[in-house]
Structure formats: C-alpha cells, structure tokens
Design an enzyme around this catalytic site. Sequence first.
Site, PDB file in Angstrom:
ATOM      1  CG  HIS A   1      -1.862   1.214   1.153  1.00 44.26           C
ATOM      2  ND1 HIS A   1      -2.886   1.319   0.233  1.00 44.26           N
ATOM      3  CD2 HIS A   1      -1.829   2.379   1.821  1.00 44.26           C
ATOM      4  CE1 HIS A   1      -3.463   2.497   0.392  1.00 44.26           C
ATOM      5  NE2 HIS A   1      -2.841   3.151   1.335  1.00 44.26           N
TER       6      HIS A   1
ATOM      7  CB  CYS B   1      -8.302  -1.293 -11.881  1.00 46.54           C
ATOM      8  SG  CYS B   1      -8.724  -2.697 -10.828  1.00 46.54           S
TER       9      CYS B   1
ATOM     10  CD  GLU C   1      -9.452  -8.440  -6.019  1.00 50.90           C
ATOM     11  OE1 GLU C   1      -8.452  -7.721  -5.876  1.00 50.90           O
ATOM     12  OE2 GLU C   1     -10.567  -8.151  -5.564  1.00 50.90           O
TER      13      GLU C   1
END
Length: 592
Positions: free
Chosen positions: A202, A520, A449
């Site tokens: 992240h 994405c 995913e």
Amino acid sequence: MSFQVFGIPVSRGVAIGRAVLVASSRVDVAHYFIDEAHVPGEIKRALRARDEVARELESLKEDMPEDAPHELAALLDVHLMLLHDEALLGATRQWIVERHYNAEWALSAQLEVLARQFDEMEDDYLRERKADLEQVVERLLGAMAAELGKGQVGAAQVVQRDFAGEDPLLLVAADIAPADMMQFKRSVFHGFITDIGGKTSHTAIVARSMDIPAVVGTREASRLIRQDDWVIIDGDSGVVIVNPSPIVLEEYRFRQRQSELERARLARLRHTPAVTLDGERIELHANIELPADAVSAVEAGATGVGLFRSEFLFMNRGGELPTEEEQFQAYKAAVEAMKGMPVTIRTVDVGADKPLDRMSANELRHEHVLNPAMGLRAIRWSLAEPSMFRQQLRAIYRASAFGKIRLLIPMVAHLSEIRQILETLRRVKQQLDDAGQPYTHVDLGVMIEIPAAAVMLPLLLPHVDFVSIGTNDLIQYTLAIDRADEAVAHLYDPWHPAVLQLIASSIAQARAAGKSVSVCGEMAGDAAFTDLLLCMGLRSFSMHPSQIPSVKQRILRADSQKLKLALPAILASEDPEKTASLAFAATSQRLH
C-alpha cells in the site's frame, strides 16, 4: 559520513531533502502537522501528560510496601529523573515549535534520537537504561491518549505548509499504516523510505499516486538514518544515499531537473485523445481514493474513474463507520467532479494491508488470523456485515442520480457470492423505492483478482455487466507471494507465464461475451506493460492520474493490430519478458 541503503524502487524519480523519522512505538501514535495556532496547546498537552505521569510514579512510590525490593524504588526514581530531563520534554517542545509536529509525534521523534544515543554508549548499564526511557515515553503517550478519551480534543489538523523552511522533507519509517499514508498524502513530504514492503504494497501504491519517489524494503533504513540527515532517494534504481558528497548531490540535482522537464513535456498530451496508430480508441481511467482526487483525474485527462477505493472513507475515524449520508455525499462529490464521465466505485475492501482502526466482533476474528490477505476481507467482510453492506450500496445508488456510476465488487471467487450480491441489490433498490429515493441503472462488475475467478469467468460473465482485472492481488495469489513482504518481493513477477495466461484469457473471454473489461492494477499504469496489454486486446486501462501521460504516449506510438501478432509467441515463451521486448522492438522499427 556518506553511505548507501538499497531497497525496492516503487515510484520513479529523484527526491532530495532532510529525513523525518516516524518511530515504530509499541503504542499507536498519530502523525500529523499542526497549524501555528495549535502549537501552545500541543505543548500544554505534553506538559499535562508529564505531570500526570509524575503523579502516578510518586503515588506508586508512596504506596510501595515496606518489604518491597530497594531496586524497585530506585527504578521509579530513574523514571522520574528521565521524565523531568530537559533532553526529553524540552526537545519534544522544540519538535512542536520548529517542525509543527503534533505532541505524540514530537515525543516519538525525540525518543528515536535519545534511543540511538543510548545504543552508542559503551557502558552496559547506561545502554540498558534505554528500556526505561521507552517505558516512560509509553506512559506519556498513554496519558495523552487517556486525555483525548475524556473529551479533551487535540489539534488533529493536517496542514499543507512546510514548516522545515526551504528544505524538502523525506519520510523514513519501518512501515507506514494506510491511515497515516492518507494523512501524509495531504502533507508536505517529497519522498518515502520504508524498511518493509514490496512493489504493490500500500505504501508503494500511495507513493505512486502522489507522484513522488519512493524506495521500500530497505530493512535497515529507519535504524541507520537519523533525524535531519540529508538524503537522496533514487526511485529509479532503489538506492538511498545518506549525507551525499557535494559532487553526488549536484549529479542528482541535474537528474531531478531532467525529470521535471520530461514531466512537463508529457503534460502537453493531456487533451490528446488516446488513439493507437491503427485507430483504436483507448479508455484511460483514473484510480482514486478520495472524492477530492477526482479533480486531479480530470486535470490529467482521464476519461473516467476506473477504481474509486471506497475503503479510504472508512479510515482515520477511530473505528467508527461512515454513515450512509456521509458516503452518499462523498460519492456524489466524485461523480459531479467527473462532469458526466463514468465513476466505478469498488465496495469497501478492508483487511490485509488496510485494516480498520477498531474491529467489530466479526473483524476481531479476522485480525488474529495467520494470513489476513486470505482472511475475512473485501466482499467476504461485506457479506458478513449485511447492514453495513446495504448502507454502502444505498449510498452508491443514491449518488447514481447525479451521474453515471458503475459498481465493482472485489475478491469474488464463488457464484454463491454473486447470488447474495444480486439479492442484496434487489433489497436495496426496494428500500430506496419505498423511501422515494431517486436512482438510475448501475452496471455491476466483479474484480478478477483470485485465480479461481479467472478460471471460472465463463460462469460469472452472464451475471455481470463488466469485469476489472486487479493485477496486484491476481499476481499475489497466483504465485503465492505476499506482495507486502520484502523477503519474497523478488518473486513477485508480473511477467510470470501463469499470470500472463490468466490475464490474456480473462480479457479474451470478456470481449467474446460482449462484456467490457479493464485492468485497474499497477500493471495498467506501468508503461512497460502497455504494449503487452494492447496486444492482449485490452482497450480500457485504469491507473493513478499521474501515470496517464506516460501510458498515453506509449499508446499514441502503438499499432495494436501489429502488436497482437506477437501474443502467441509471448504466451508460449519460457521468458515472456524477453520475447515481448524483442517482438515489440521489431514492431516499433517497422512502424518508424
């Protein structure tokens, strides 16, 4: 003395500035800058905490039984001495005044300075006093937290001025929590360095979203670098240079200027449509985290929002969930900012590297699982909290009355999940109808995913309007690699044949079924993969706004029909990256 630290490059470019260390305390500490008006109040908070801790220690001494060991009283005296030492609170005051840190951050910063001084002492007894210092600081932080819990409000206000003067600031930490990253995103840092993390952790994603250089997975940086050291971050090679020589500093300043010129040149493509040489129009959408990011998306020339990470509305709230009205206003603001262009909102994806501040009963079970990346997260968490899920869906549908919204569901792996989602949507629309709330049609999509979703895509496609491939997690789960773990970061490979097979087949199957498909994940914003994704048939990319210009430049120079001739060889290759490089280079030469 100058030295280098090596890590993983995750956000390109060069940053030069002074180090700001965020110490890793056993007590959670908020980090934010305060405005000038709050400086006296923060100093008073630190002093009140000192007085409170002093009273506690004195009380402990008074209440000590007569047969208590003499060493215990001596230890309390040491703690009292450290508590009143000007090197602790006096210097903490300086961090507040000069850098405008909040009191907790200032205290942690000074702990880091003093702890290193203790580490360098030759005397064993004095070195061991570091543990006493840490205990005193934790008592002070606990006193500050207790004061806030009683309703004493601190100056929790992020400001956007650089209180370090003319010197840029570079953030150095063992790790940075997503909640802190969102605070820092609106702040003054020009680069990030962390001990842990990988290319798609992240911290790396947010650093790229801020378009600033970052190096992660350095292991030792937060221990080796000191407060206010001059540091160079080479985000291209993953090198951190501490206290560089004048010659090295000048070389990197030159590279910095060259990078800024290149960025300015690419910015001129903002209003140029993304069309390949053979006339294929490509959608370049933006990934955003907060409604305010939509403005940057429009300015970068995005043709819509391909991923609104709604979970960031749930963070930095002390564990309190946002209300339906708060969410509605946020989604509405994003939709209106996009001026009629589509906005794809992903339902909340908490868990793994994005936990909430405080856990509910269901989440507590999740918090303690051995591998949170495979635990109760994303759609699994939403379906386990049906009231919260319906609330978010109502807010999204209400916002659809103000512009085109698409709904994206993360981490789907079972048809049963799709059926539960469809039933929940039916109930939500019925509730809105009963309440007289307006809404329009919202397309439903799922994220690919999990390898299982990619393999069973033909079974999912009849139930959805579009799919979005989240390459970050797809690579992680396909290769069994924790993408936030620097120890296995070298095994995280977007060019792995299995990964490319899953992406290519997902794109082909979605297009064959007449369903729109986008990517994405981080691959979409990396220009090194643009030709590959084009040759696979992808016509919709979603990335951070700052990445759009470089990807657009690659698209404008590409011939998608000629590129796709290379796909069979790439997918059959033992070394797809090398095969793709040779094939695309040959295609480029034929075009020019």
